[in-house]
Design a protein around this motif. Structure first.
Motif, short mmCIF file in Angstrom:
data_model
loop_
_atom_site.label_atom_id
_atom_site.label_comp_id
_atom_site.label_asym_id
_atom_site.label_seq_id
_atom_site.Cartn_x
_atom_site.Cartn_y
_atom_site.Cartn_z
N HIS A 136 52.10 33.69 58.97
CA HIS A 136 51.56 33.85 57.63
C HIS A 136 51.41 35.34 57.28
O HIS A 136 51.83 35.78 56.21
N GLU A 137 50.82 36.10 58.18
CA GLU A 137 50.64 37.53 57.94
C GLU A 137 51.97 38.27 57.89
O GLU A 137 52.16 39.19 57.10
N LEU A 138 52.91 37.85 58.72
CA LEU A 138 54.23 38.46 58.70
C LEU A 138 54.92 38.24 57.35
O LEU A 138 55.62 39.12 56.85
N ALA A 139 54.70 37.08 56.76
CA ALA A 139 55.26 36.82 55.41
C ALA A 139 54.67 37.80 54.40
O ALA A 139 55.38 38.28 53.51
N HIS A 140 53.37 38.10 54.52
CA HIS A 140 52.77 39.10 53.63
C HIS A 140 53.45 40.46 53.82
O HIS A 140 53.72 41.17 52.84
N VAL A 141 53.74 40.81 55.07
CA VAL A 141 54.41 42.07 55.36
C VAL A 141 55.80 42.08 54.73
O VAL A 141 56.18 43.03 54.05
N GLN A 142 56.56 41.02 54.97
CA GLN A 142 57.95 40.95 54.49
C GLN A 142 58.03 41.01 52.96
O GLN A 142 58.93 41.61 52.40
N LYS A 143 57.06 40.38 52.30
CA LYS A 143 57.08 40.33 50.83
C LYS A 143 56.27 41.46 50.19
O LYS A 143 56.11 41.50 48.98
N ARG A 144 55.77 42.36 51.03
CA ARG A 144 55.02 43.54 50.58
C ARG A 144 53.84 43.17 49.69
O ARG A 144 53.52 43.85 48.73
N HIS A 145 53.18 42.09 50.04
CA HIS A 145 52.05 41.61 49.25
C HIS A 145 50.91 42.63 49.18
O HIS A 145 50.26 42.74 48.15
N THR A 146 50.68 43.36 50.26
CA THR A 146 49.57 44.32 50.25
C THR A 146 49.83 45.42 49.23
O THR A 146 48.93 45.79 48.47
N MET A 147 51.04 45.95 49.20
CA MET A 147 51.37 46.97 48.21
C MET A 147 51.27 46.40 46.80
O MET A 147 50.76 47.06 45.90
N ARG A 148 51.74 45.19 46.62
CA ARG A 148 51.64 44.56 45.31
C ARG A 148 50.19 44.41 44.89
O ARG A 148 49.83 44.66 43.74
N HIS A 149 49.34 44.04 45.85
CA HIS A 149 47.91 43.86 45.56
C HIS A 149 47.29 45.19 45.14
O HIS A 149 46.54 45.26 44.16
N ILE A 150 47.60 46.25 45.86
CA ILE A 150 47.07 47.58 45.52
C ILE A 150 47.56 48.00 44.14
O ILE A 150 46.78 48.49 43.31
N LEU A 151 48.84 47.82 43.89
CA LEU A 151 49.40 48.20 42.59
C LEU A 151 48.78 47.40 41.44
O LEU A 151 48.47 47.94 40.38
N GLN A 152 48.60 46.10 41.66
CA GLN A 152 47.99 45.27 40.63
C GLN A 152 46.57 45.71 40.33
O GLN A 152 46.18 45.84 39.17
N ASN A 153 45.79 45.96 41.37
CA ASN A 153 44.41 46.39 41.16
C ASN A 153 44.35 47.75 40.47
O ASN A 153 43.51 47.98 39.61
N SER A 154 45.24 48.65 40.87
CA SER A 154 45.26 49.97 40.26
C SER A 154 45.66 49.89 38.78
O SER A 154 45.05 50.55 37.94
N ALA A 155 46.68 49.11 38.48
CA ALA A 155 47.12 48.96 37.09
C ALA A 155 46.04 48.29 36.24
O ALA A 155 45.80 48.69 35.10
N THR A 156 45.38 47.30 36.79
CA THR A 156 44.30 46.62 36.07
C THR A 156 43.16 47.60 35.81
O THR A 156 42.61 47.65 34.70
N ALA A 157 42.82 48.42 36.81
CA ALA A 157 41.77 49.42 36.63
C ALA A 157 42.17 50.43 35.55
O ALA A 157 41.35 50.82 34.72
N LEU A 158 43.44 50.82 35.54
CA LEU A 158 43.92 51.76 34.53
C LEU A 158 43.80 51.16 33.13
O LEU A 158 43.37 51.85 32.19
N ILE A 159 44.14 49.91 32.99
CA ILE A 159 44.00 49.25 31.68
C ILE A 159 42.54 49.21 31.25
O ILE A 159 42.21 49.49 30.10
N LEU A 160 41.66 48.91 32.21
CA LEU A 160 40.23 48.88 31.88
C LEU A 160 39.74 50.27 31.49
O LEU A 160 38.90 50.40 30.59
N VAL A 161 40.25 51.32 32.15
CA VAL A 161 39.88 52.68 31.78
C VAL A 161 40.35 52.98 30.36
O VAL A 161 39.61 53.55 29.55
N LEU A 162 41.57 52.57 30.05
CA LEU A 162 42.10 52.81 28.70
C LEU A 162 41.29 52.07 27.63
O LEU A 162 41.08 52.59 26.54
N ILE A 163 40.84 50.87 27.97
CA ILE A 163 40.07 50.08 27.00
C ILE A 163 38.64 50.60 26.89
O ILE A 163 38.11 50.76 25.78
#
Length: 186
Positions: A136-163
């Protein structure tokens, strides 16, 4: 014309609803798709550096050194890695740590690192369960889920800052990234 539009409650309500719908669609649909695309474009070296920094923070504050015997750790690593197919990129590292704070847990970090808590090893009824968790964890690694999670949180935070105009949100998020990685439920 602007006065006419601004003085009509119906138009104001429509604009507010449109804005809410647009922000919601952006956060729920646009950002995840963009994060997935960007995650695969990030150089491996950059992801590895983020993973190493996260490992050091997690080791220091969240999940210190393992108390499992080194022989048991190596046995599990070899057992798991021997099951990988030739087309699967192995993780950069499989680490064990002990943490009463997070209890039985396993998680993936950027840079292809997989962490297991000692509590998870003890909690599992047998090694086959641990193999399933590893897969299960290896699938997260292969699909780069952790990077996606960081990027999503950062982009969401940026939108909230803009708003909202609250710049503190971004600095709070960047300081909390290691904790977010541990608590991520992708």
């Amino acid at each position: 014309v602007a006065f006419h539009l601004e003085s009509r409650l119906r138009y104001i309500a429509l604009v507010v609803l449109f804005t809410i719908a647009t922000v919601y669609a952006l956060i729920q649909l646009g950002i995840p798709k963009a994060a997935e695309w960007v995650a695969y474009k990030i150089p491996v070296e950059m992801e590895t550096e983020l993973g190493e920094e996260s490992l050091s923070v997690i080791a220091k504050y969240i999940c210190p050194a393992s108390t499992l015997e080194l022989q048991r750790q190596e046995q599990l690593r070899q057992q798991w890695l021997s099951r990988l197919g030739s087309d699967v990129m192995p993780p950069a590292s499989i680490r064990f740590c002990s943490s009463k704070k997070i209890g039985p847990n396993a998680f993936a970090l950027p840079g292809r690192h997989i962490i297991f808590t000692d509590q998870m090893v003890h909690f599992a009824e047998n090694d086959k369960e641990l193999l399933g968790i590893f897969a299960h964890e290896l699938a997260h690694v292969q699909k780069r889920h952790t990077m996606r999670h960081i990027l999503q949180n950062s982009a969401t935070a940026l939108i909230l800052v803009l708003i909202t105009g609250d710049i503190g949100t971004i600095s709070s998020l960047s300081a909390a990234i290691p904790t977010l990685l541990v608590q991520a439920k992708f």
